[in-house]
Design a protein around this motif. Structure first.
Motif, PDB file in Angstrom:
ATOM      1  N   SER A 228       0.817  -1.149  -0.439  1.00 28.27           N
ATOM      2  CA  SER A 228       0.079  -0.299  -0.151  1.00 28.27           C
ATOM      3  C   SER A 228       1.151   1.438  -0.119  1.00 28.27           C
ATOM      4  CB  SER A 228      -0.419  -0.272   1.190  1.00 28.27           C
ATOM      5  OG  SER A 228      -1.332   1.522   1.794  1.00 28.27           O
ATOM      6  N   PRO A 229       0.538   2.521  -0.995  1.00 24.38           N
ATOM      7  CA  PRO A 229       1.022   3.350  -0.739  1.00 24.38           C
ATOM      8  C   PRO A 229       1.599   3.946   0.175  1.00 24.38           C
ATOM      9  CG  PRO A 229      -0.343   3.637  -2.792  1.00 24.38           C
ATOM     10  CD  PRO A 229      -0.878   2.433  -1.638  1.00 24.38           C
ATOM     11  N   SER A 230      -0.333   3.922   1.193  1.00 23.83           N
ATOM     12  CA  SER A 230       0.372   4.702   3.037  1.00 23.83           C
ATOM     13  C   SER A 230       1.705   3.929   3.329  1.00 23.83           C
ATOM     14  CB  SER A 230      -1.075   4.197   3.178  1.00 23.83           C
ATOM     15  OG  SER A 230      -1.291   3.137   4.112  1.00 23.83           O
ATOM     16  N   GLU A 231       2.564   2.840   3.562  1.00 24.59           N
ATOM     17  CA  GLU A 231       3.086   1.829   3.723  1.00 24.59           C
ATOM     18  C   GLU A 231       4.604   2.088   3.437  1.00 24.59           C
ATOM     19  OE1 GLU A 231       2.403  -2.571   4.331  1.00 24.59           O
ATOM     20  OE2 GLU A 231      -0.129  -1.494   4.789  1.00 24.59           O
ATOM     21  N   LYS A 232       4.495   1.717   2.325  1.00 30.76           N
ATOM     22  CA  LYS A 232       5.733   2.133   1.282  1.00 30.76           C
ATOM     23  C   LYS A 232       5.423   3.204   0.121  1.00 30.76           C
ATOM     24  CE  LYS A 232       9.658  -0.223  -0.255  1.00 30.76           C
ATOM     25  NZ  LYS A 232      10.325  -0.422   0.653  1.00 30.76           N
ATOM     26  N   PRO A 233       5.541   4.222   0.292  1.00 32.98           N
ATOM     27  CA  PRO A 233       4.847   4.965  -0.917  1.00 32.98           C
ATOM     28  C   PRO A 233       6.134   4.582  -2.526  1.00 32.98           C
ATOM     29  CG  PRO A 233       5.819   7.117   0.534  1.00 32.98           C
ATOM     30  CD  PRO A 233       5.950   5.418   0.962  1.00 32.98           C
TER      31      PRO A 233
ATOM     32  N   VAL B 291      18.673  -2.742 -12.169  1.00 35.56           N
ATOM     33  CA  VAL B 291      17.125  -3.026 -13.074  1.00 35.56           C
ATOM     34  C   VAL B 291      16.377  -4.237 -11.906  1.00 35.56           C
ATOM     35  CG1 VAL B 291      16.523  -5.046 -14.721  1.00 35.56           C
ATOM     36  CG2 VAL B 291      18.672  -3.845 -15.221  1.00 35.56           C
ATOM     37  N   LEU B 292      16.665  -4.816 -11.174  1.00 31.26           N
ATOM     38  CA  LEU B 292      15.948  -5.354 -10.297  1.00 31.26           C
ATOM     39  C   LEU B 292      14.873  -4.476  -9.368  1.00 31.26           C
ATOM     40  CD1 LEU B 292      15.117  -7.689  -8.978  1.00 31.26           C
ATOM     41  CD2 LEU B 292      17.072  -7.324  -7.021  1.00 31.26           C
ATOM     42  N   ILE B 293      16.157  -3.016  -8.816  1.00 24.29           N
ATOM     43  CA  ILE B 293      15.491  -2.238  -8.119  1.00 24.29           C
ATOM     44  C   ILE B 293      14.192  -1.621  -8.932  1.00 24.29           C
ATOM     45  CG2 ILE B 293      15.328   0.064  -6.728  1.00 24.29           C
ATOM     46  CD1 ILE B 293      16.288  -2.446  -4.849  1.00 24.29           C
ATOM     47  N   ARG B 294      14.665  -1.374 -10.790  1.00 20.75           N
ATOM     48  CA  ARG B 294      13.302   0.057 -10.961  1.00 20.75           C
ATOM     49  C   ARG B 294      11.871  -1.649 -11.332  1.00 20.75           C
ATOM     50  NH1 ARG B 294      16.825   0.494 -15.172  1.00 20.75           N
ATOM     51  NH2 ARG B 294      17.786   2.144 -13.842  1.00 20.75           N
ATOM     52  N   GLU B 295      12.633  -2.664 -10.985  1.00 24.75           N
ATOM     53  CA  GLU B 295      11.510  -3.767 -11.666  1.00 24.75           C
ATOM     54  C   GLU B 295      10.600  -4.017 -10.722  1.00 24.75           C
ATOM     55  OE1 GLU B 295      13.285  -7.468 -13.608  1.00 24.75           O
ATOM     56  OE2 GLU B 295      13.935  -7.230 -15.211  1.00 24.75           O
ATOM     57  N   THR B 296      11.459  -3.648  -9.006  1.00 23.67           N
ATOM     58  CA  THR B 296      10.041  -3.940  -8.035  1.00 23.67           C
ATOM     59  C   THR B 296       9.697  -3.065  -7.505  1.00 23.67           C
ATOM     60  OG1 THR B 296      12.129  -5.880  -7.395  1.00 23.67           O
ATOM     61  CG2 THR B 296      10.650  -4.568  -5.900  1.00 23.67           C
TER      62      THR B 296
ATOM     63  N   GLY C  72      10.244   0.653  -9.520  1.00 17.78           N
ATOM     64  CA  GLY C  72       9.832   1.704 -10.196  1.00 17.78           C
ATOM     65  C   GLY C  72       9.117   3.146 -10.843  1.00 17.78           C
ATOM     66  N   ALA C  73       7.773   2.273 -10.034  1.00 13.65           N
ATOM     67  CA  ALA C  73       6.242   2.866 -10.472  1.00 13.65           C
ATOM     68  C   ALA C  73       6.427   3.932  -9.370  1.00 13.65           C
ATOM     69  CB  ALA C  73       5.451   2.220 -11.019  1.00 13.65           C
ATOM     70  N   LYS C  74       6.782   3.736  -8.003  1.00  9.39           N
ATOM     71  CA  LYS C  74       6.458   4.264  -7.224  1.00  9.39           C
ATOM     72  C   LYS C  74       7.516   5.217  -6.981  1.00  9.39           C
ATOM     73  CE  LYS C  74       4.419   1.208  -4.212  1.00  9.39           C
ATOM     74  NZ  LYS C  74       4.678   0.349  -2.689  1.00  9.39           N
ATOM     75  N   ASP C  75       9.017   4.551  -7.646  1.00 13.69           N
ATOM     76  CA  ASP C  75      10.325   5.721  -7.117  1.00 13.69           C
ATOM     77  C   ASP C  75       9.949   7.226  -8.320  1.00 13.69           C
ATOM     78  OD1 ASP C  75      10.931   3.977  -5.431  1.00 13.69           O
ATOM     79  OD2 ASP C  75      12.085   3.065  -6.963  1.00 13.69           O
TER      80      ASP C  75
ATOM     81  N   ASN D 175      18.777   5.107 -10.376  1.00 15.81           N
ATOM     82  CA  ASN D 175      17.789   5.203 -11.556  1.00 15.81           C
ATOM     83  C   ASN D 175      17.071   6.278 -11.254  1.00 15.81           C
ATOM     84  OD1 ASN D 175      18.252   2.232 -11.351  1.00 15.81           O
ATOM     85  ND2 ASN D 175      16.807   1.934 -10.543  1.00 15.81           N
ATOM     86  N   ILE D 176      16.744   7.409 -10.710  1.00 20.04           N
ATOM     87  CA  ILE D 176      15.811   8.073 -10.633  1.00 20.04           C
ATOM     88  C   ILE D 176      16.397   9.505 -11.335  1.00 20.04           C
ATOM     89  CG2 ILE D 176      14.462  10.100 -10.368  1.00 20.04           C
ATOM     90  CD1 ILE D 176      13.599   8.179  -7.860  1.00 20.04           C
TER      91      ILE D 176
END
Lengths: 100, 100
Positions: free
Chosen positions: A95-100, B8-13, B15-18, B66-67
């Protein structure tokens, strides 16, 4: 380059000095580089200059790991290779509230 | 694992939130993990627990890279593969007054 290869390179380059400086003294150098990375991330630097600041932070982190007896390859594999440490998924579905 | 594979692993896990969190917000998370690493380095933790703190710092550093569009493999190769960035030697022969 693997994390293990980098730890060996840093040990061969700085190992003798690192051993005598110890964890606390080395952490101060690490933090100095973290500060320089923050400054570089704020902007106004080329990608080469910014990359050099990331490299310095990694070098001091590898030094700390060497002193502390940590194998970084093992550490990241254990914690991240099978997905997000919290939800276990790739991509993370926490959840974004836990890990944004 | 190479630095590139880890990015790559961190981006795949994550990436969308980052991408939506940005540099400043991500730096705050990175610093939180740096604080936890400091606490773990002071002692009282198993090698596994200490290794997990190193892994967390590396994960957030990979996220920042990555960012920011930084290739960590290239960055460390450029700065450290040919020896100490100051004296150019392996092992480093810089004066202890400059680099203790």
């Amino acid at each position: 380059m693997t994390f293990g290869e980098f730890q060996v390179l840093i040990r061969e380059t700085f190992g003798a000095k690192d051993a005598s400086r110890g964890v606390a003294g080395t952490f101060m150098w690490f933090m100095e580089e973290v500060g320089e990375l923050a400054e570089a991330l704020r902007g106004g630097h080329s990608l080469d200059e910014l990359g050099a600041e990331f490299a310095d932070v990694l070098a001091w982190l590898a030094t700390l790991a060497n002193i502390a007896g940590i194998n970084l390859d093992d550490a990241i594999s254990k914690k991240y290779q099978l997905g997000c440490p919290s939800c276990g998924k790739i991509p993370c579905v926490c959840s974004p509230s836990e890990k944004p």
